[in-house]
Design a protein around this motif. Sequence first.
Motif, PDB file in Angstrom:
ATOM      1  N   HIS A 124      14.742 -10.993  50.662  1.00 34.34           N
ATOM      2  CA  HIS A 124      14.201 -12.133  49.888  1.00 34.34           C
ATOM      3  C   HIS A 124      14.855 -13.441  50.319  1.00 34.34           C
ATOM      4  O   HIS A 124      14.198 -14.491  50.308  1.00 34.34           O
ATOM      5  CB  HIS A 124      14.381 -11.896  48.392  1.00 34.34           C
ATOM      6  CG  HIS A 124      13.331 -11.017  47.815  1.00 34.34           C
ATOM      7  ND1 HIS A 124      13.349  -9.654  47.982  1.00 34.34           N
ATOM      8  CD2 HIS A 124      12.228 -11.303  47.088  1.00 34.34           C
ATOM      9  CE1 HIS A 124      12.287  -9.133  47.371  1.00 34.34           C
ATOM     10  NE2 HIS A 124      11.596 -10.118  46.825  1.00 34.34           N
ATOM     11  N   GLY A 125      16.115 -13.397  50.705  1.00 32.93           N
ATOM     12  CA  GLY A 125      16.775 -14.607  51.203  1.00 32.93           C
ATOM     13  C   GLY A 125      16.116 -15.117  52.470  1.00 32.93           C
ATOM     14  O   GLY A 125      15.929 -16.330  52.638  1.00 32.93           O
ATOM     15  N   VAL A 126      15.738 -14.206  53.344  1.00 37.19           N
ATOM     16  CA  VAL A 126      15.031 -14.606  54.569  1.00 37.19           C
ATOM     17  C   VAL A 126      13.662 -15.168  54.220  1.00 37.19           C
ATOM     18  O   VAL A 126      13.239 -16.187  54.778  1.00 37.19           O
ATOM     19  CB  VAL A 126      14.907 -13.399  55.537  1.00 37.19           C
ATOM     20  CG1 VAL A 126      13.975 -13.727  56.693  1.00 37.19           C
ATOM     21  CG2 VAL A 126      16.274 -12.990  56.037  1.00 37.19           C
ATOM     22  N   SER A 127      12.977 -14.540  53.282  1.00 38.06           N
ATOM     23  CA  SER A 127      11.668 -15.022  52.865  1.00 38.06           C
ATOM     24  C   SER A 127      11.754 -16.428  52.265  1.00 38.06           C
ATOM     25  O   SER A 127      10.883 -17.271  52.499  1.00 38.06           O
ATOM     26  CB  SER A 127      11.050 -14.089  51.822  1.00 38.06           C
ATOM     27  OG  SER A 127      10.796 -12.835  52.380  1.00 38.06           O
ATOM     28  N   ALA A 128      12.801 -16.634  51.482  1.00 36.55           N
ATOM     29  CA  ALA A 128      12.970 -17.929  50.822  1.00 36.55           C
ATOM     30  C   ALA A 128      13.336 -18.997  51.838  1.00 36.55           C
ATOM     31  O   ALA A 128      12.970 -20.136  51.752  1.00 36.55           O
ATOM     32  CB  ALA A 128      14.037 -17.850  49.740  1.00 36.55           C
ATOM     33  N   LEU A 149      19.433 -16.704  44.380  1.00 36.87           N
ATOM     34  CA  LEU A 149      19.876 -15.727  45.372  1.00 36.87           C
ATOM     35  C   LEU A 149      21.338 -15.335  45.145  1.00 36.87           C
ATOM     36  O   LEU A 149      21.704 -14.170  45.310  1.00 36.87           O
ATOM     37  CB  LEU A 149      19.672 -16.266  46.782  1.00 36.87           C
ATOM     38  CG  LEU A 149      18.226 -16.337  47.259  1.00 36.87           C
ATOM     39  CD1 LEU A 149      18.134 -17.071  48.596  1.00 36.87           C
ATOM     40  CD2 LEU A 149      17.612 -14.949  47.358  1.00 36.87           C
ATOM     41  N   THR A 150      22.165 -16.284  44.757  1.00 32.31           N
ATOM     42  CA  THR A 150      23.571 -15.992  44.477  1.00 32.31           C
ATOM     43  C   THR A 150      23.698 -15.046  43.288  1.00 32.31           C
ATOM     44  O   THR A 150      24.490 -14.101  43.311  1.00 32.31           O
ATOM     45  CB  THR A 150      24.346 -17.299  44.217  1.00 32.31           C
ATOM     46  OG1 THR A 150      24.282 -18.103  45.393  1.00 32.31           O
ATOM     47  CG2 THR A 150      25.793 -17.028  43.874  1.00 32.31           C
ATOM     48  N   MET A 154      15.064 -12.553  39.542  1.00 35.84           N
ATOM     49  CA  MET A 154      15.768 -13.582  40.239  1.00 35.84           C
ATOM     50  C   MET A 154      15.246 -13.736  41.662  1.00 35.84           C
ATOM     51  O   MET A 154      15.195 -14.844  42.170  1.00 35.84           O
ATOM     52  CB  MET A 154      17.253 -13.314  40.226  1.00 35.84           C
ATOM     53  CG  MET A 154      17.901 -13.643  38.905  1.00 35.84           C
ATOM     54  SD  MET A 154      19.633 -13.247  38.902  1.00 35.84           S
ATOM     55  CE  MET A 154      19.563 -11.762  37.964  1.00 35.84           C
ATOM     56  N   LEU A 155      14.887 -12.614  42.270  1.00 35.40           N
ATOM     57  CA  LEU A 155      14.400 -12.683  43.651  1.00 35.40           C
ATOM     58  C   LEU A 155      13.048 -13.390  43.715  1.00 35.40           C
ATOM     59  O   LEU A 155      12.841 -14.242  44.582  1.00 35.40           O
ATOM     60  CB  LEU A 155      14.321 -11.284  44.252  1.00 35.40           C
ATOM     61  CG  LEU A 155      15.669 -10.583  44.411  1.00 35.40           C
ATOM     62  CD1 LEU A 155      15.473  -9.174  44.931  1.00 35.40           C
ATOM     63  CD2 LEU A 155      16.595 -11.369  45.317  1.00 35.40           C
ATOM     64  N   LEU A 156      12.156 -13.055  42.813  1.00 35.19           N
ATOM     65  CA  LEU A 156      10.866 -13.732  42.778  1.00 35.19           C
ATOM     66  C   LEU A 156      11.055 -15.207  42.458  1.00 35.19           C
ATOM     67  O   LEU A 156      10.422 -16.071  43.074  1.00 35.19           O
ATOM     68  CB  LEU A 156       9.944 -13.071  41.760  1.00 35.19           C
ATOM     69  CG  LEU A 156       8.559 -13.689  41.605  1.00 35.19           C
ATOM     70  CD1 LEU A 156       7.819 -13.685  42.933  1.00 35.19           C
ATOM     71  CD2 LEU A 156       7.771 -12.938  40.549  1.00 35.19           C
ATOM     72  N   ALA A 157      11.938 -15.509  41.533  1.00 31.33           N
ATOM     73  CA  ALA A 157      12.214 -16.905  41.182  1.00 31.33           C
ATOM     74  C   ALA A 157      12.768 -17.666  42.384  1.00 31.33           C
ATOM     75  O   ALA A 157      12.433 -18.839  42.590  1.00 31.33           O
ATOM     76  CB  ALA A 157      13.201 -16.979  40.021  1.00 31.33           C
ATOM     77  N   ALA A 158      13.588 -17.012  43.194  1.00 30.63           N
ATOM     78  CA  ALA A 158      14.134 -17.659  44.396  1.00 30.63           C
ATOM     79  C   ALA A 158      13.034 -18.001  45.385  1.00 30.63           C
ATOM     80  O   ALA A 158      13.013 -19.107  45.948  1.00 30.63           O
ATOM     81  CB  ALA A 158      15.174 -16.755  45.056  1.00 30.63           C
ATOM     82  N   VAL A 159      12.113 -17.093  45.592  1.00 31.13           N
ATOM     83  CA  VAL A 159      11.011 -17.336  46.528  1.00 31.13           C
ATOM     84  C   VAL A 159      10.103 -18.445  46.005  1.00 31.13           C
ATOM     85  O   VAL A 159       9.690 -19.337  46.751  1.00 31.13           O
ATOM     86  CB  VAL A 159      10.220 -16.034  46.793  1.00 31.13           C
ATOM     87  CG1 VAL A 159       8.973 -16.308  47.611  1.00 31.13           C
ATOM     88  CG2 VAL A 159      11.098 -15.015  47.508  1.00 31.13           C
ATOM     89  N   ILE A 160       9.829 -18.427  44.718  1.00 31.82           N
ATOM     90  CA  ILE A 160       8.993 -19.482  44.121  1.00 31.82           C
ATOM     91  C   ILE A 160       9.681 -20.831  44.233  1.00 31.82           C
ATOM     92  O   ILE A 160       9.053 -21.831  44.603  1.00 31.82           O
ATOM     93  CB  ILE A 160       8.653 -19.142  42.658  1.00 31.82           C
ATOM     94  CG1 ILE A 160       7.704 -17.943  42.612  1.00 31.82           C
ATOM     95  CG2 ILE A 160       8.042 -20.347  41.939  1.00 31.82           C
ATOM     96  CD1 ILE A 160       7.490 -17.370  41.234  1.00 31.82           C
ATOM     97  N   ALA A 161      10.971 -20.886  43.921  1.00 30.53           N
ATOM     98  CA  ALA A 161      11.715 -22.146  44.021  1.00 30.53           C
ATOM     99  C   ALA A 161      11.698 -22.666  45.453  1.00 30.53           C
ATOM    100  O   ALA A 161      11.552 -23.871  45.686  1.00 30.53           O
ATOM    101  CB  ALA A 161      13.150 -21.961  43.530  1.00 30.53           C
TER     102      ALA A 161
END
Length: 54
Positions: free
Chosen positions: A50-54, A21-22, A1-8
């Motif tokens: 990861h939230g900061v990265s996204a 992220l949620t 989910m974290l990788l998917a959040a960054v990609i999105a």
Amino acid sequence: MLLAAVIAAQQGRPKDTDQFLTQAEGLATELGSDQNLLWTGFGPTNVVIHGVSA
């Protein structure tokens, strides 16, 4: 989910980013602490990073 959040986020899909992220935050809350089970390095701190990265 974290990788998917960054990609999105990189693809300009903020709704999907927030959703991933949620979901990750919910799992991290269930886990309750930062852990490195099977070398995953997952927990609340990692979700924030990861939230900061996204």
